[in-house]
Scaffold this motif. Structure first.
Motif, mmCIF file in Angstrom:
data_model
loop_
_atom_site.group_PDB
_atom_site.id
_atom_site.type_symbol
_atom_site.label_atom_id
_atom_site.label_comp_id
_atom_site.label_asym_id
_atom_site.label_seq_id
_atom_site.Cartn_x
_atom_site.Cartn_y
_atom_site.Cartn_z
ATOM 1 N N LYS A 143 0.831 -1.202 0.000
ATOM 2 C CA LYS A 143 0.000 0.000 0.000
ATOM 3 C C LYS A 143 0.868 1.255 0.000
ATOM 4 O O LYS A 143 0.593 2.223 -0.726
ATOM 5 C CB LYS A 143 -0.916 0.004 1.234
ATOM 6 C CG LYS A 143 -1.828 1.213 1.325
ATOM 7 C CD LYS A 143 -2.710 1.135 2.568
ATOM 8 C CE LYS A 143 -3.609 2.380 2.685
ATOM 9 N NZ LYS A 143 -4.460 2.312 3.908
ATOM 10 N N THR A 144 1.932 1.228 0.791
ATOM 11 C CA THR A 144 2.857 2.366 0.849
ATOM 12 C C THR A 144 3.543 2.568 -0.491
ATOM 13 O O THR A 144 3.677 3.688 -0.977
ATOM 14 C CB THR A 144 3.911 2.147 1.946
ATOM 15 O OG1 THR A 144 3.259 1.973 3.203
ATOM 16 C CG2 THR A 144 4.856 3.331 2.039
ATOM 17 N N LYS A 176 2.458 1.664 -3.474
ATOM 18 C CA LYS A 176 1.495 2.116 -4.486
ATOM 19 C C LYS A 176 1.164 3.608 -4.334
ATOM 20 O O LYS A 176 0.732 4.251 -5.299
ATOM 21 C CB LYS A 176 0.219 1.288 -4.396
ATOM 22 C CG LYS A 176 0.360 -0.119 -4.957
ATOM 23 C CD LYS A 176 -0.963 -0.870 -4.897
ATOM 24 C CE LYS A 176 -0.875 -2.235 -5.543
ATOM 25 N NZ LYS A 176 -2.163 -2.971 -5.484
ATOM 26 N N LYS A 177 1.375 4.136 -3.143
ATOM 27 C CA LYS A 177 1.134 5.555 -2.911
ATOM 28 C C LYS A 177 2.011 6.422 -3.812
ATOM 29 O O LYS A 177 1.665 7.551 -4.137
ATOM 30 C CB LYS A 177 1.426 5.883 -1.439
ATOM 31 C CG LYS A 177 1.195 7.316 -1.040
ATOM 32 C CD LYS A 177 1.430 7.520 0.449
ATOM 33 C CE LYS A 177 2.902 7.556 0.779
ATOM 34 N NZ LYS A 177 3.148 7.903 2.197
ATOM 35 N N TYR A 178 3.146 5.843 -4.243
ATOM 36 C CA TYR A 178 4.111 6.597 -5.055
ATOM 37 C C TYR A 178 4.001 6.292 -6.551
ATOM 38 O O TYR A 178 4.896 6.660 -7.317
ATOM 39 C CB TYR A 178 5.528 6.300 -4.571
ATOM 40 C CG TYR A 178 5.807 6.843 -3.185
ATOM 41 C CD1 TYR A 178 5.960 8.216 -2.983
ATOM 42 C CD2 TYR A 178 5.893 6.002 -2.085
ATOM 43 C CE1 TYR A 178 6.204 8.730 -1.716
ATOM 44 C CE2 TYR A 178 6.134 6.504 -0.814
ATOM 45 C CZ TYR A 178 6.291 7.871 -0.639
ATOM 46 O OH TYR A 178 6.533 8.381 0.623
ATOM 47 N N LEU A 179 2.932 5.641 -6.980
ATOM 48 C CA LEU A 179 2.758 5.375 -8.413
ATOM 49 C C LEU A 179 2.863 6.677 -9.204
ATOM 50 O O LEU A 179 2.233 7.682 -8.860
ATOM 51 C CB LEU A 179 1.398 4.715 -8.666
ATOM 52 C CG LEU A 179 1.286 3.233 -8.305
ATOM 53 C CD1 LEU A 179 -0.171 2.775 -8.346
ATOM 54 C CD2 LEU A 179 2.147 2.379 -9.237
ATOM 55 N N THR A 197 5.576 8.495 -9.513
ATOM 56 C CA THR A 197 6.707 9.325 -9.066
ATOM 57 C C THR A 197 7.851 9.170 -10.061
ATOM 58 O O THR A 197 8.216 8.057 -10.432
ATOM 59 C CB THR A 197 7.179 8.898 -7.663
ATOM 60 O OG1 THR A 197 6.096 9.049 -6.742
ATOM 61 C CG2 THR A 197 8.349 9.755 -7.198
ATOM 62 N N THR A 253 11.427 12.101 -1.406
ATOM 63 C CA THR A 253 10.582 11.148 -2.152
ATOM 64 C C THR A 253 10.081 11.793 -3.448
ATOM 65 O O THR A 253 9.076 11.376 -4.001
ATOM 66 C CB THR A 253 9.376 10.705 -1.297
ATOM 67 O OG1 THR A 253 8.629 11.863 -0.877
ATOM 68 C CG2 THR A 253 9.840 9.930 -0.075
ATOM 69 N N GLN A 286 12.431 2.802 0.418
ATOM 70 C CA GLN A 286 11.467 3.744 0.986
ATOM 71 C C GLN A 286 10.190 3.034 1.421
ATOM 72 O O GLN A 286 9.636 3.328 2.487
ATOM 73 C CB GLN A 286 11.134 4.836 -0.038
ATOM 74 C CG GLN A 286 10.097 5.856 0.426
ATOM 75 C CD GLN A 286 10.563 6.690 1.608
ATOM 76 O OE1 GLN A 286 11.766 6.914 1.773
ATOM 77 N NE2 GLN A 286 9.629 7.145 2.428
ATOM 78 N N ALA A 287 9.718 2.106 0.613
ATOM 79 C CA ALA A 287 8.477 1.396 0.924
ATOM 80 C C ALA A 287 8.590 0.635 2.245
ATOM 81 O O ALA A 287 7.694 0.695 3.096
ATOM 82 C CB ALA A 287 8.121 0.437 -0.215
ATOM 83 N N GLU A 299 9.261 3.264 5.297
ATOM 84 C CA GLU A 299 8.073 4.044 5.663
ATOM 85 C C GLU A 299 6.979 3.170 6.262
ATOM 86 O O GLU A 299 6.303 3.572 7.215
ATOM 87 C CB GLU A 299 7.548 4.770 4.418
ATOM 88 C CG GLU A 299 6.394 5.717 4.700
ATOM 89 C CD GLU A 299 5.959 6.488 3.456
ATOM 90 O OE1 GLU A 299 4.762 6.800 3.340
ATOM 91 O OE2 GLU A 299 6.830 6.762 2.590
ATOM 92 N N ALA A 300 6.819 1.973 5.717
ATOM 93 C CA ALA A 300 5.733 1.103 6.179
ATOM 94 C C ALA A 300 6.052 0.405 7.493
ATOM 95 O O ALA A 300 5.208 0.342 8.395
ATOM 96 C CB ALA A 300 5.415 0.064 5.107
#
Length: 268
Positions: free
Chosen positions: A131-132, A134-137, A139, A150, A161-162, A165-166
């Protein structure tokens, strides 16, 4: 004179009482120290490096423990390393992977019932990582991207990062070191069918889109040039160029399938 003798006798009794009371406390302290200094015993089942820090990326190799070596485990310092002490008095950190070390039969790696809790929470952790990510799709991609922002990612920066952060897990900085780290954890798999959601997946350089372009290639000697997060169902979450749209989801097929070297789980 009688008063002096009485005072002396009372003083002796108090001193004797004090010494008697203090002795058990001292013994208890020694017992506590002995227990805390070695929480378990370990047996090296596969040669493993001894490091000065519980980290593959920043821990320097200070020794090598051969198969058959017995060690005292001083601390379960983090999720991936034990702090150990050898019979020769050397202290350092070794991988917790069962490939390298096993606890003695009277030692326990987890509290009763904890195993089922870890298993049930593993899916939640993996889903959080995905989920974390996919938040950056979308980028943008940048080779050698700034690890402190980021705004852009390269492949290894993105997967790092994923997980950071997660789950607060700090992976090594580049894809080759990440691959070495996965191998050290003992979770590497070399068959695409054995990959699980959340696994890191490693690839060699592009040689062409057809299978024939990779015919005869010795993958064991190929260098890692790319890393992605496996989503399950044959899908990859990764980034590799601005032209492709930065962070994106792809299918693990065609050239990606031919370039596949191995993958492995960050979590156990």
């Amino acid at each position: 004179m009688k008063r002096s003798i009485a005072i002396f006798t009372m003083s002796a009794m108090l001193l004797s009482s004090y010494m008697t009371m203090q002795a058990p406390a001292s013994a208890a302290a020694s017992t506590t120290t002995a227990i805390s200094s070695s929480i378990a015993k370990g047996h090296i089942v596969g040669g493993v490096n001894l490091r000065n820090k519980p980290s593959l990326s920043s821990g320097k190799i200070i020794g090598f423990l051969k198969k058959g070596t017995n060690v005292a485990i001083l601390d379960k310092s983090n999720k991936y390393y034990y702090k150990v002490k050898t019979s020769g008095g050397h202290t350092g950190y070794v991988s917790k992977s069962s490939k390298y070390i096993k606890l003695s039969s009277n030692s326990s790696q987890s509290k009763p019932g904890q195993g089922s809790e870890v298993s049930s929470s593993l899916t939640e952790k993996i889903n959080l990582v995905i989920k974390t990510g996919k938040k950056y799709l979308g980028t943008p991609y940048e080779f050698g991207s700034d690890r402190s922002t980021t705004y852009t990612f390269d492949c290894s920066d993105f997967v790092k990062q994923a997980y950071k952060e997660a789950l607060g897990i700090v992976l090594p900085a580049d894809s080759r070191k990440q691959g070495d780290w996965i191998k050290e954890q003992g979770t590497a798999v070399y068959n695409i069918g054995s990959l699980k959601a959340g696994d890191l997946v490693f690839f060699m350089s592009y040689k062409g889109s057809s299978a024939s372009a990779y015919a005869g290639v010795d993958k064991s000697s190929e260098k890692i040039t790319h890393v992605a997060i496996y989503l399950g169902n044959g899908q990859l979450l990764h980034t590799y160029s601005n032209k492709s749209g930065g962070v994106r989801i792809d299918t693990l097929s065609k050239s990606w399938e031919h370039r596949f070297l191995f993958g492995g789980s960050v979590l156990k």
